[in-house]
Design a protein around this motif. Structure first.
Motif, PDB file in Angstrom:
ATOM      1  N   TYR A 209       0.737  -1.368  -0.099  1.00  0.00           N
ATOM      2  CA  TYR A 209      -0.149  -0.030  -0.199  1.00  0.00           C
ATOM      3  C   TYR A 209       0.944   1.182  -0.032  1.00  0.00           C
ATOM      4  CZ  TYR A 209      -3.093   3.485   1.547  1.00  0.00           C
ATOM      5  OH  TYR A 209      -4.007   4.817   1.840  1.00  0.00           O
ATOM      6  N   ALA A 210       1.931   1.096   0.788  1.00  0.00           N
ATOM      7  CA  ALA A 210       2.919   2.369   0.556  1.00  0.00           C
ATOM      8  C   ALA A 210       3.512   2.648  -0.560  1.00  0.00           C
ATOM      9  CB  ALA A 210       3.559   2.293   1.911  1.00  0.00           C
ATOM     10  N   ALA A 211       3.844   1.552  -1.165  1.00  0.00           N
ATOM     11  CA  ALA A 211       4.600   1.794  -2.450  1.00  0.00           C
ATOM     12  C   ALA A 211       3.632   2.289  -3.403  1.00  0.00           C
ATOM     13  CB  ALA A 211       5.259   0.226  -2.769  1.00  0.00           C
ATOM     14  N   ASP A 212       2.606   2.089  -3.450  1.00  0.00           N
ATOM     15  CA  ASP A 212       1.301   2.573  -4.212  1.00  0.00           C
ATOM     16  C   ASP A 212       0.994   4.007  -4.170  1.00  0.00           C
ATOM     17  OD1 ASP A 212       1.412   0.133  -5.517  1.00  0.00           O
ATOM     18  OD2 ASP A 212      -0.395  -0.537  -4.558  1.00  0.00           O
ATOM     19  N   GLN A 213       1.549   4.700  -3.056  1.00  0.00           N
ATOM     20  CA  GLN A 213       1.261   6.085  -3.141  1.00  0.00           C
ATOM     21  C   GLN A 213       2.078   7.083  -3.953  1.00  0.00           C
ATOM     22  OE1 GLN A 213      -1.321   6.804  -0.551  1.00  0.00           O
ATOM     23  NE2 GLN A 213      -1.321   4.592  -0.961  1.00  0.00           N
ATOM     24  N   PRO A 214       1.327   8.090  -4.238  1.00  0.00           N
ATOM     25  CA  PRO A 214       2.031   8.947  -5.280  1.00  0.00           C
ATOM     26  C   PRO A 214       3.131   9.476  -4.598  1.00  0.00           C
ATOM     27  CG  PRO A 214       0.060   9.898  -4.430  1.00  0.00           C
ATOM     28  CD  PRO A 214       0.140   8.562  -4.005  1.00  0.00           C
ATOM     29  N   GLY A 215       4.275   9.997  -5.657  1.00  0.00           N
ATOM     30  CA  GLY A 215       5.329  10.603  -5.258  1.00  0.00           C
ATOM     31  C   GLY A 215       6.383   9.956  -4.571  1.00  0.00           C
ATOM     32  N   ASP A 216       7.418  10.273  -4.389  1.00  0.00           N
ATOM     33  CA  ASP A 216       8.708   9.660  -3.694  1.00  0.00           C
ATOM     34  C   ASP A 216       8.949  10.478  -2.412  1.00  0.00           C
ATOM     35  OD1 ASP A 216      10.827   8.183  -3.058  1.00  0.00           O
ATOM     36  OD2 ASP A 216      12.386   9.421  -3.920  1.00  0.00           O
ATOM     37  N   ARG A 217       8.267   9.716  -1.321  1.00  0.00           N
ATOM     38  CA  ARG A 217       8.327  10.465  -0.078  1.00  0.00           C
ATOM     39  C   ARG A 217       8.868   9.444   1.124  1.00  0.00           C
ATOM     40  NH1 ARG A 217       1.929  11.535   0.946  1.00  0.00           N
ATOM     41  NH2 ARG A 217       1.004   9.403   0.630  1.00  0.00           N
ATOM     42  N   PHE A 218       8.953   9.988   2.283  1.00  0.00           N
ATOM     43  CA  PHE A 218       9.263   9.130   3.437  1.00  0.00           C
ATOM     44  C   PHE A 218       8.130   7.890   3.712  1.00  0.00           C
ATOM     45  CE2 PHE A 218      12.404  12.452   4.352  1.00  0.00           C
ATOM     46  CZ  PHE A 218      13.529  11.635   4.229  1.00  0.00           C
ATOM     47  N   VAL A 219       8.417   6.669   4.013  1.00  0.00           N
ATOM     48  CA  VAL A 219       7.486   5.633   4.297  1.00  0.00           C
ATOM     49  C   VAL A 219       6.674   5.984   5.894  1.00  0.00           C
ATOM     50  CG1 VAL A 219       6.789   3.352   4.548  1.00  0.00           C
ATOM     51  CG2 VAL A 219       8.379   3.965   2.611  1.00  0.00           C
ATOM     52  N   PHE A 220       7.939   6.291   6.704  1.00  0.00           N
ATOM     53  CA  PHE A 220       7.463   6.316   7.965  1.00  0.00           C
ATOM     54  C   PHE A 220       7.436   7.892   8.217  1.00  0.00           C
ATOM     55  CE2 PHE A 220       8.839   7.012  12.507  1.00  0.00           C
ATOM     56  CZ  PHE A 220       7.680   6.629  13.220  1.00  0.00           C
ATOM     57  N   ARG A 221       6.375   8.582   8.624  1.00  0.00           N
ATOM     58  CA  ARG A 221       6.215   9.979   9.077  1.00  0.00           C
ATOM     59  C   ARG A 221       6.256  10.638   7.587  1.00  0.00           C
ATOM     60  NH1 ARG A 221       8.040  11.859  14.841  1.00  0.00           N
ATOM     61  NH2 ARG A 221       6.343  13.304  14.326  1.00  0.00           N
ATOM     62  N   SER A 222       5.430  10.311   6.666  1.00  0.00           N
ATOM     63  CA  SER A 222       5.659  10.619   5.392  1.00  0.00           C
ATOM     64  C   SER A 222       5.558  12.320   5.057  1.00  0.00           C
ATOM     65  CB  SER A 222       4.665  10.209   4.567  1.00  0.00           C
ATOM     66  OG  SER A 222       3.407  10.532   4.824  1.00  0.00           O
ATOM     67  N   LYS A 223       5.193  13.086   5.998  1.00  0.00           N
ATOM     68  CA  LYS A 223       5.194  14.417   5.839  1.00  0.00           C
ATOM     69  C   LYS A 223       6.428  15.278   6.255  1.00  0.00           C
ATOM     70  CE  LYS A 223       0.241  14.792   6.572  1.00  0.00           C
ATOM     71  NZ  LYS A 223      -1.174  15.262   7.356  1.00  0.00           N
ATOM     72  N   ARG A 224       7.473  14.475   6.898  1.00  0.00           N
ATOM     73  CA  ARG A 224       8.833  15.095   7.303  1.00  0.00           C
ATOM     74  C   ARG A 224       9.549  15.355   5.942  1.00  0.00           C
ATOM     75  NH1 ARG A 224      12.753  10.546   7.994  1.00  0.00           N
ATOM     76  NH2 ARG A 224      11.555   8.726   7.883  1.00  0.00           N
ATOM     77  N   THR A 225      10.596  16.250   6.022  1.00  0.00           N
ATOM     78  CA  THR A 225      11.212  16.548   4.758  1.00  0.00           C
ATOM     79  C   THR A 225      12.669  16.272   5.255  1.00  0.00           C
ATOM     80  OG1 THR A 225      11.474  18.732   5.590  1.00  0.00           O
ATOM     81  CG2 THR A 225       9.797  18.632   4.230  1.00  0.00           C
ATOM     82  N   ALA A 226      13.061  16.007   6.531  1.00  0.00           N
ATOM     83  CA  ALA A 226      14.345  15.676   6.833  1.00  0.00           C
ATOM     84  C   ALA A 226      14.646  14.260   7.138  1.00  0.00           C
ATOM     85  CB  ALA A 226      14.770  16.558   7.953  1.00  0.00           C
ATOM     86  N   ARG A 227      15.932  13.595   6.764  1.00  0.00           N
ATOM     87  CA  ARG A 227      15.713  11.981   6.862  1.00  0.00           C
ATOM     88  C   ARG A 227      15.834  11.960   8.403  1.00  0.00           C
ATOM     89  NH1 ARG A 227      20.786   8.243   4.125  1.00  0.00           N
ATOM     90  NH2 ARG A 227      20.442   6.543   5.534  1.00  0.00           N
ATOM     91  N   HIS A 228      16.755  12.638   9.043  1.00  0.00           N
ATOM     92  CA  HIS A 228      16.990  12.243  10.289  1.00  0.00           C
ATOM     93  C   HIS A 228      16.377  13.289  11.173  1.00  0.00           C
ATOM     94  CE1 HIS A 228      19.474   8.971   9.100  1.00  0.00           C
ATOM     95  NE2 HIS A 228      20.303   9.773   8.556  1.00  0.00           N
ATOM     96  N   ALA A 229      15.231  13.641  11.177  1.00  0.00           N
ATOM     97  CA  ALA A 229      14.512  14.463  12.320  1.00  0.00           C
ATOM     98  C   ALA A 229      14.910  14.325  13.559  1.00  0.00           C
ATOM     99  CB  ALA A 229      13.079  14.361  11.779  1.00  0.00           C
ATOM    100  N   LYS A 230      14.720  15.151  14.392  1.00  0.00           N
ATOM    101  CA  LYS A 230      15.113  15.155  15.807  1.00  0.00           C
ATOM    102  C   LYS A 230      14.051  14.463  16.449  1.00  0.00           C
ATOM    103  CE  LYS A 230      16.659  17.917  19.834  1.00  0.00           C
ATOM    104  NZ  LYS A 230      16.808  19.248  20.242  1.00  0.00           N
ATOM    105  N   ASN A 231      14.463  13.435  17.379  1.00  0.00           N
ATOM    106  CA  ASN A 231      13.478  12.822  18.037  1.00  0.00           C
ATOM    107  C   ASN A 231      12.353  12.069  17.026  1.00  0.00           C
ATOM    108  OD1 ASN A 231      14.915  13.279  20.577  1.00  0.00           O
ATOM    109  ND2 ASN A 231      13.639  15.382  20.722  1.00  0.00           N
ATOM    110  N   LEU A 232      12.978  11.306  16.022  1.00  0.00           N
ATOM    111  CA  LEU A 232      12.028  11.026  15.000  1.00  0.00           C
ATOM    112  C   LEU A 232      11.016  10.081  15.446  1.00  0.00           C
ATOM    113  CD1 LEU A 232      10.722  10.854  12.133  1.00  0.00           C
ATOM    114  CD2 LEU A 232      12.669   9.027  11.726  1.00  0.00           C
ATOM    115  N   PHE A 233      11.440   9.055  16.562  1.00  0.00           N
ATOM    116  CA  PHE A 233      10.885   7.975  17.029  1.00  0.00           C
ATOM    117  C   PHE A 233      10.330   8.025  18.449  1.00  0.00           C
ATOM    118  CE2 PHE A 233      13.803   6.130  13.932  1.00  0.00           C
ATOM    119  CZ  PHE A 233      13.007   5.474  13.105  1.00  0.00           C
TER     120      PHE A 233
END
Length: 311
Positions: A209-233
């Protein structure tokens, strides 16, 4: 040594937040050291840049030469950890020491006949896996969450428990890294690895389902723009606490569950180690979570199929 474009851009574009005045004096050597060791290091390049920058600035302020060989001497690293990392938790300071000493070893300076540094930490322990019942109830809890929280919980479990990814790998995976095969399997191409990572069948639908979503975005917390966001988990798990006495979601425990499940399935250790990105000897730390085979199963495995005789 050739680095991938993303890693190279990260190194060349790196500048610490609130950069100290000494940064402009040491930035070239910092980038050089990290670029020379990044390809063979198990640590994220951002972490190496942070630790090396702190070390270089501390050395400059201590009156030591702006010389990477001086920076990475055993005694320099130890002095830096003891007096230059007082603002960090002791465990974090020792982590910096491990990163810097690994960088030294990676750069092959141990070939000069120098003794390897003595270990300063206890043997690594592994996080206990969730029980099958806990995993089932955690998935049920995740499926009842609203909206984006439901998606995030399920893909977190699918990537860590279904694919055995580490925290850094979960953070890095984008929809473009997911590929569906004709047989229905979902393969994950994690940046910076050459591992064959095939999702466990029970989690395939989540990643499909995630693979079928449009665009190339992060799978976990898809609205973020930084790969290593602070306190991500930690920030996500703090806001989404499982109910009914269930333990919190932990990437390390989910990955442990994946490893133990594969070992319980008696999959070849080499296959498991390659998929996990670790050595077969490291899998021994998980063996005490694997139940002993009952005698009929052990006999069947040892005997093999009768029609295989003579082959």
């Amino acid at each position: 040594m050739t680095l991938d474009p993303v890693t190279s851009a990260t190194i060349t574009g790196y500048r610490p937040q609130n950069a100290p005045p000494e940064w402009d004096r040491v930035c070239g050597q910092v980038r050089m050291l990290v670029a020379a060791s990044a390809a063979r290091s198990p640590y994220r390049v951002e972490r190496l840049l942070t630790a090396t920058t702190r070390l270089a600035v501390w050395c400059h302020r201590s009156g030591l030469p702006d010389d990477p060989e001086v920076w990475l001497r055993h005694e320099t690293i130890d002095a830096f950890v003891l007096t230059g990392c007082t603002d960090l938790a002791p465990s974090s300071a020792q982590t910096y020491r491990s990163w810097l000493r690994h960088m030294r070893a990676t750069l092959a300076w141990l070939e000069r006949g120098e003794q390897a540094p003595p270990p300063m930490t206890a043997p690594k322990t592994v996080s206990p896996p969730y029980s099958p019942a806990q995993l089932g109830r955690l998935r049920g809890w995740a499926e009842c969450l609203p909206g984006q929280a439901r998606t995030d919980a399920l893909v977190l479990m699918a990537l860590a428990c279904g694919c055995g990814l580490t925290s850094g790998e979960v953070a890095a995976v984008r929809t473009g890294h997911l590929r569906r095969l004709a047989c229905g399997a979902v393969v994950v191409a994690v940046p910076g690895t050459q591992r064959l990572i095939v999702c466990r069948a029970v989690w395939e639908n989540v990643l499909a389902y995630a693979a079928d979503q449009p665009g190339d975005r992060f799978v976990f917390r898809s609205k973020r723009t930084a790969r290593h966001a602070k306190n991500l988990f930690s920030s996500w798990t703090a806001r989404h606490t499982p109910t009914g006495g269930l333990p919190a979601l932990s990437v390390r425990r989910l990955r442990s569950s994946w490893i133990v499940e594969l070992l319980c399935s008696r999959i070849d250790l080499g296959v498991v180690a390659d998929a996990a990105g670790m050595s077969t000897s490291a899998l021994a730390r998980y063996q005490h979570f694997v139940p002993v085979l009952d005698e009929p199963t052990a006999v069947a495995l040892l005997r093999g199929r009768p029609d295989e005789q003579g082959r």
